[in-house]
Motif scaffolding. Sequence first.
Motif, short mmCIF file in Angstrom:
data_model
loop_
_atom_site.label_atom_id
_atom_site.label_comp_id
_atom_site.label_asym_id
_atom_site.label_seq_id
_atom_site.Cartn_x
_atom_site.Cartn_y
_atom_site.Cartn_z
N TYR A 171 -3.54 10.02 -19.54
CA TYR A 171 -2.31 9.34 -19.16
C TYR A 171 -2.66 8.14 -18.28
N VAL A 172 -1.88 7.08 -18.41
CA VAL A 172 -2.07 5.88 -17.59
C VAL A 172 -0.71 5.44 -17.06
N ASP A 173 -0.64 5.20 -15.77
CA ASP A 173 0.62 4.67 -15.22
C ASP A 173 0.31 3.79 -14.02
N ILE A 174 1.20 2.84 -13.80
CA ILE A 174 1.03 1.89 -12.70
C ILE A 174 1.66 2.38 -11.40
N ASP A 175 2.50 3.42 -11.50
CA ASP A 175 3.23 3.94 -10.35
C ASP A 175 2.42 5.06 -9.68
N PRO A 176 2.03 4.89 -8.41
CA PRO A 176 1.26 5.94 -7.73
C PRO A 176 1.96 7.29 -7.68
N VAL A 177 3.29 7.29 -7.64
CA VAL A 177 4.01 8.56 -7.64
C VAL A 177 3.80 9.28 -8.95
N ALA A 178 3.91 8.57 -10.06
CA ALA A 178 3.70 9.17 -11.36
C ALA A 178 2.28 9.71 -11.49
N VAL A 179 1.31 8.95 -10.99
CA VAL A 179 -0.09 9.38 -11.07
C VAL A 179 -0.33 10.61 -10.22
N ALA A 180 0.18 10.61 -8.99
CA ALA A 180 -0.04 11.74 -8.08
C ALA A 180 0.56 13.03 -8.64
N HIS A 181 1.77 12.93 -9.18
CA HIS A 181 2.38 14.14 -9.71
C HIS A 181 1.65 14.60 -10.97
N SER A 182 1.23 13.67 -11.79
CA SER A 182 0.46 14.02 -12.98
C SER A 182 -0.81 14.77 -12.61
N GLN A 183 -1.50 14.29 -11.57
CA GLN A 183 -2.73 14.95 -11.14
C GLN A 183 -2.45 16.39 -10.75
N ALA A 184 -1.31 16.62 -10.11
CA ALA A 184 -0.97 17.97 -9.68
C ALA A 184 -0.75 18.90 -10.87
N ILE A 185 -0.01 18.44 -11.89
CA ILE A 185 0.28 19.35 -13.00
C ILE A 185 -0.89 19.48 -13.97
N LEU A 186 -1.82 18.52 -13.93
CA LEU A 186 -2.97 18.59 -14.83
C LEU A 186 -4.16 19.33 -14.22
#
Length: 268
Positions: free
Chosen positions: A103-118
Amino acid sequence: MTRPSWAPEGIDLDRPSASRVYDYFVGGMHNFEIDRELAQMIEKFTPNVAETMRANRDLLRRAVRFLTDAGIDQFLDLGSGIPTVGNVHEVAQARNPEARVVYVDIDPVAVAHSQAILEGNPLAAVIHGDVAQPDSILAAPEVTKLLDFDRPIAVLLLGVLHFVPDESAPAAAVARLLEVCAPGSYVAITHATSDGQPAEVLEAQKLSGRTSTEIVLRGKDEIATYFYDWTLLEPGLVHLPLWRPEDPADVGEHPESSGAYGGLARKD
């Protein structure tokens, strides 16, 4: 306001985020009051906006199922946003447990939450990146580790290119991403459009300028150029509900009200 655990330091909680507004529209829980206020303002102009967001998410799931069944086992999802139920790795790995997703996103919130669920999923990763800077994405360690561009891959650009302004050269960015793909690869694109949209929709688009990622509406002919010489699969570039619906009832009487086009193309 109190910073929740899923929101990393450095995020401006006083400015709405496009990914958090999207999260609100699709029923997610990772958004703030400032995001909900903007979403509700947009809804006043375009009452069907949540339906449009869900139509985009539904097309993503249909496309990923099709691609996985076609033998694709690696995905690059750009502009992935904050993952909600039915995101790419869930759909793909349900059909093929060995499917790999970045996954790639420019929004740090999206990235941080993605890291948590992955966390704990070695075949899926997320990086902070800008689709307008494809070389940085392609060189990221997570990409080079998980994805093999010498084999067919699916590049997903769903609901992201309309956040790339003309001055950032979205066409050139897509061209760079596609040129490194092996034959047999696919690209899926959805994009908001100005075609046939009433004045209130165009007015709502102006509200997106309050976020860090303003929406740029483009016409069908321009959107079609992003597929380059790849072969568009049936039914072509169409309004979102018309792309391979699972049930004719899902299309509705006015599929054009989705305000966006979507399509899937293959590199022969």
